[in-house]
Design a protein around this motif. Structure first.
Motif, PDB file in Angstrom:
ATOM      1  N   ASP A 146       0.835  -1.211   0.000  1.00 25.63           N
ATOM      2  CA  ASP A 146       0.000   0.000   0.000  1.00 25.63           C
ATOM      3  C   ASP A 146       0.866   1.256   0.000  1.00 25.63           C
ATOM      4  OD1 ASP A 146      -2.239  -1.557  -0.040  1.00 25.63           O
ATOM      5  OD2 ASP A 146      -2.569  -1.480   2.139  1.00 25.63           O
ATOM      6  N   LYS A 147       1.945   1.210   0.813  1.00 22.34           N
ATOM      7  CA  LYS A 147       2.845   2.358   0.830  1.00 22.34           C
ATOM      8  C   LYS A 147       3.492   2.570  -0.538  1.00 22.34           C
ATOM      9  CE  LYS A 147       4.099   2.282   5.741  1.00 22.34           C
ATOM     10  NZ  LYS A 147       5.202   2.103   6.717  1.00 22.34           N
ATOM     11  N   ALA A 148       3.965   1.436  -1.135  1.00 25.04           N
ATOM     12  CA  ALA A 148       4.579   1.551  -2.460  1.00 25.04           C
ATOM     13  C   ALA A 148       3.563   2.053  -3.482  1.00 25.04           C
ATOM     14  CB  ALA A 148       5.160   0.211  -2.889  1.00 25.04           C
ATOM     15  N   LEU A 149       2.320   1.488  -3.394  1.00 25.31           N
ATOM     16  CA  LEU A 149       1.275   1.927  -4.322  1.00 25.31           C
ATOM     17  C   LEU A 149       0.925   3.395  -4.083  1.00 25.31           C
ATOM     18  CD1 LEU A 149      -0.723   1.123  -6.538  1.00 25.31           C
ATOM     19  CD2 LEU A 149      -2.313   0.417  -4.751  1.00 25.31           C
ATOM     20  N   ARG A 150       0.825   3.766  -2.790  1.00 27.21           N
ATOM     21  CA  ARG A 150       0.543   5.167  -2.477  1.00 27.21           C
ATOM     22  C   ARG A 150       1.660   6.071  -2.988  1.00 27.21           C
ATOM     23  NH1 ARG A 150       2.140   8.528   1.492  1.00 27.21           N
ATOM     24  NH2 ARG A 150       0.711  10.234   2.115  1.00 27.21           N
ATOM     25  N   LYS A 151       2.913   5.636  -2.779  1.00 24.27           N
ATOM     26  CA  LYS A 151       4.039   6.421  -3.271  1.00 24.27           C
ATOM     27  C   LYS A 151       3.990   6.541  -4.783  1.00 24.27           C
ATOM     28  CE  LYS A 151       9.084   6.656  -3.049  1.00 24.27           C
ATOM     29  NZ  LYS A 151      10.313   5.970  -2.550  1.00 24.27           N
ATOM     30  N   GLU A 152       3.690   5.381  -5.423  1.00 27.09           N
ATOM     31  CA  GLU A 152       3.593   5.412  -6.880  1.00 27.09           C
ATOM     32  C   GLU A 152       2.446   6.301  -7.335  1.00 27.09           C
ATOM     33  OE1 GLU A 152       3.134   2.234 -10.605  1.00 27.09           O
ATOM     34  OE2 GLU A 152       3.201   1.554  -8.509  1.00 27.09           O
ATOM     35  N   MET A 153       1.304   6.189  -6.613  1.00 28.36           N
ATOM     36  CA  MET A 153       0.166   7.039  -6.974  1.00 28.36           C
ATOM     37  C   MET A 153       0.478   8.510  -6.741  1.00 28.36           C
ATOM     38  SD  MET A 153      -3.034   4.795  -5.480  1.00 28.36           S
ATOM     39  CE  MET A 153      -4.213   6.065  -5.929  1.00 28.36           C
ATOM     40  N   VAL A 154       1.186   8.798  -5.615  1.00 28.74           N
ATOM     41  CA  VAL A 154       1.564  10.192  -5.348  1.00 28.74           C
ATOM     42  C   VAL A 154       2.497  10.702  -6.427  1.00 28.74           C
ATOM     43  CG1 VAL A 154       2.851  11.654  -3.746  1.00 28.74           C
ATOM     44  CG2 VAL A 154       1.163  10.059  -2.865  1.00 28.74           C
ATOM     45  N   GLU A 155       3.480   9.863  -6.785  1.00 31.38           N
ATOM     46  CA  GLU A 155       4.389  10.274  -7.855  1.00 31.38           C
ATOM     47  C   GLU A 155       3.639  10.469  -9.160  1.00 31.38           C
ATOM     48  OE1 GLU A 155       7.410   7.354  -8.033  1.00 31.38           O
ATOM     49  OE2 GLU A 155       8.412   7.983  -6.164  1.00 31.38           O
ATOM     50  N   THR A 156       2.707   9.506  -9.444  1.00 33.91           N
ATOM     51  CA  THR A 156       1.922   9.644 -10.665  1.00 33.91           C
ATOM     52  C   THR A 156       1.070  10.905 -10.625  1.00 33.91           C
ATOM     53  OG1 THR A 156       1.839   7.230 -10.863  1.00 33.91           O
ATOM     54  CG2 THR A 156       0.254   8.492 -12.151  1.00 33.91           C
ATOM     55  N   MET A 157       0.444  11.160  -9.441  1.00 31.88           N
ATOM     56  CA  MET A 157      -0.365  12.372  -9.315  1.00 31.88           C
ATOM     57  C   MET A 157       0.493  13.622  -9.433  1.00 31.88           C
ATOM     58  SD  MET A 157      -2.994  11.256  -6.248  1.00 31.88           S
ATOM     59  CE  MET A 157      -3.738  12.889  -6.212  1.00 31.88           C
ATOM     60  N   ARG A 158       1.691  13.540  -8.846  1.00 36.54           N
ATOM     61  CA  ARG A 158       2.590  14.696  -8.974  1.00 36.54           C
ATOM     62  C   ARG A 158       2.994  14.912 -10.426  1.00 36.54           C
ATOM     63  NH1 ARG A 158       6.681  13.861  -3.779  1.00 36.54           N
ATOM     64  NH2 ARG A 158       5.143  14.473  -2.164  1.00 36.54           N
ATOM     65  N   GLU A 159       3.341  13.791 -11.103  1.00 30.92           N
ATOM     66  CA  GLU A 159       3.680  13.921 -12.518  1.00 30.92           C
ATOM     67  C   GLU A 159       2.500  14.458 -13.317  1.00 30.92           C
ATOM     68  OE1 GLU A 159       5.004  10.113 -13.734  1.00 30.92           O
ATOM     69  OE2 GLU A 159       6.912  10.186 -12.626  1.00 30.92           O
ATOM     70  N   GLN A 160       1.293  13.872 -13.010  1.00 29.27           N
ATOM     71  CA  GLN A 160       0.109  14.353 -13.717  1.00 29.27           C
ATOM     72  C   GLN A 160      -0.182  15.810 -13.377  1.00 29.27           C
ATOM     73  OE1 GLN A 160      -3.293  11.951 -12.961  1.00 29.27           O
ATOM     74  NE2 GLN A 160      -4.611  13.022 -14.428  1.00 29.27           N
ATOM     75  N   GLU A 161       0.009  16.146 -12.063  1.00 26.72           N
ATOM     76  CA  GLU A 161      -0.193  17.538 -11.661  1.00 26.72           C
ATOM     77  C   GLU A 161       0.802  18.456 -12.354  1.00 26.72           C
ATOM     78  OE1 GLU A 161      -0.313  20.159  -7.515  1.00 26.72           O
ATOM     79  OE2 GLU A 161       0.058  17.994  -7.497  1.00 26.72           O
ATOM     80  N   GLU A 162       2.066  17.972 -12.447  1.00 26.00           N
ATOM     81  CA  GLU A 162       3.067  18.779 -13.143  1.00 26.00           C
ATOM     82  C   GLU A 162       2.720  18.948 -14.614  1.00 26.00           C
ATOM     83  OE1 GLU A 162       6.312  21.203 -13.471  1.00 26.00           O
ATOM     84  OE2 GLU A 162       5.405  20.374 -11.650  1.00 26.00           O
ATOM     85  N   ARG A 163       2.261  17.806 -15.227  1.00 23.27           N
ATOM     86  CA  ARG A 163       1.868  17.905 -16.636  1.00 23.27           C
ATOM     87  C   ARG A 163       0.678  18.850 -16.791  1.00 23.27           C
ATOM     88  NH1 ARG A 163       2.809  12.254 -16.511  1.00 23.27           N
ATOM     89  NH2 ARG A 163       0.567  11.857 -16.315  1.00 23.27           N
ATOM     90  N   GLU A 164      -0.299  18.724 -15.842  1.00 24.33           N
ATOM     91  CA  GLU A 164      -1.451  19.624 -15.895  1.00 24.33           C
ATOM     92  C   GLU A 164      -1.032  21.064 -15.664  1.00 24.33           C
ATOM     93  OE1 GLU A 164      -4.551  19.048 -16.691  1.00 24.33           O
ATOM     94  OE2 GLU A 164      -4.178  16.923 -17.086  1.00 24.33           O
ATOM     95  N   ARG A 165      -0.060  21.216 -14.716  1.00 25.67           N
ATOM     96  CA  ARG A 165       0.423  22.559 -14.460  1.00 25.67           C
ATOM     97  C   ARG A 165       1.101  23.142 -15.684  1.00 25.67           C
ATOM     98  NH1 ARG A 165       3.306  21.373 -10.511  1.00 25.67           N
ATOM     99  NH2 ARG A 165       1.771  21.713  -8.867  1.00 25.67           N
TER     100      ARG A 165
END
Length: 262
Positions: free
Chosen positions: A143-162
């Motif tokens: 769950d931590k790894a998935l959460r980290k991956e999801m956070v990284e993905t969200m950050r990447e997506q947020e950066e792309r959206e930004r």
């Protein structure tokens, strides 16, 4: 002794008689008289009595010995029976001991089985608990790894959206600036056309103030974002002299000001 008599002995023991009378006399001489017979009978009776007494004693002795033998045999039989009974009892006791040992062994074995089963159950429960904890820990790690991956993905997506938003915002701002620039340019053009038309009207009328009706028309054109038609310079109108019989020129269809004024 024990050897058989020979012929000479038989001849010597035979009665020596020359005639039959001699033989008869010799036989009568050998036959005992009445007294001797009576004595011999008494002696024989005595011998019989003694023999009978001896036989009775011997019989009693034999009976005593037989009874003693029977008693001994009975005693031996009793001893044998007692020994057999003792052996039977010992065998029975030994069998009972063996059965008791077998029962005790069965009870001990059953208890050991129960102990082993309880121990195995306890060990299995410990293994289940350890595996459950390990699975829970692994699930938390996943769950931590998935959460980290999801956070990284969200950050990447947020950066792309930004980045996309900044690009869209820059494009929008550029569009707004371009629109504003176009509007400003159009306003400047409208104001320029109004200024030139005012200057031309001042030259025609030789007055600094513009007629209110004309100014209202110009303002209507300004609101409609339509430039005021700039007339030709005064020198050009002076140089262009139309004869009195000339027909006025056709209006330009591209000139929107005349359509609004009409």
């Amino acid at each position: 002794g024990g050897s058989a008599p020979n012929g000479e002995t038989l001849v010597r023991s035979t009665t020596q008689a020359a005639t039959a009378r001699d033989f008869t006399d010799a036989l009568h001489a050998r036959v005992p008289n009445a007294q001797e017979l009576e004595q011999e009978a008494e002696f024989f009776l005595q011998k019989i009595k003694e023999s009978k007494r001896a036989g009775s004693v011997a019989r009693k002795e034999r009976e005593r010995r037989r009874r003693r033998v029977l008693v001994e045999q009975q005693r031996e039989q009793e001893q044998v029976e007692e020994s057999k009974l003792e052996e039977v009892l010992l065998d029975k006791l030994s069998q009972e001991c063996i059965e008791e040992k077998a029962i005790s062994y069965s009870v001990w074995k059953t208890q050991k089985y129960e102990d082993i089963i309880i121990k195995n159950r306890h060990m299995r429960q410990q293994s289940y608990d350890a595996r459950k904890k390990r699975d829970h820990k692994e699930a938390i790690e996943r769950d931590k790894a998935l959460r980290k991956e999801m956070v990284e993905t969200m950050r990447e997506q947020e950066e792309r959206e930004r980045v996309r938003y900044r690009a869209i915002e820059r494009k929008r701002q550029a569009g707004d600036r371009a629109t504003l620039l176009d509007e400003c340019d159009n306003i400047l053009q409208l104001m320029s056309s109004m200024a030139f038309s005012g200057l031309h009207q001042e030259q025609l009328t030789d007055r600094s103030e513009i007629d209110e009706t004309l100014w209202g028309e110009w303002m209507s054109l300004f609101v409609e974002s339509v430039a005021v038609a700039t007339p030709e310079p005064l020198t050009a109108s002076v140089s262009t002299i139309y004869p009195l019989t000339a027909v006025p020129p056709q209006p330009d269809p591209q000139d929107v000001s005349e359509a609004i004024l009409n």
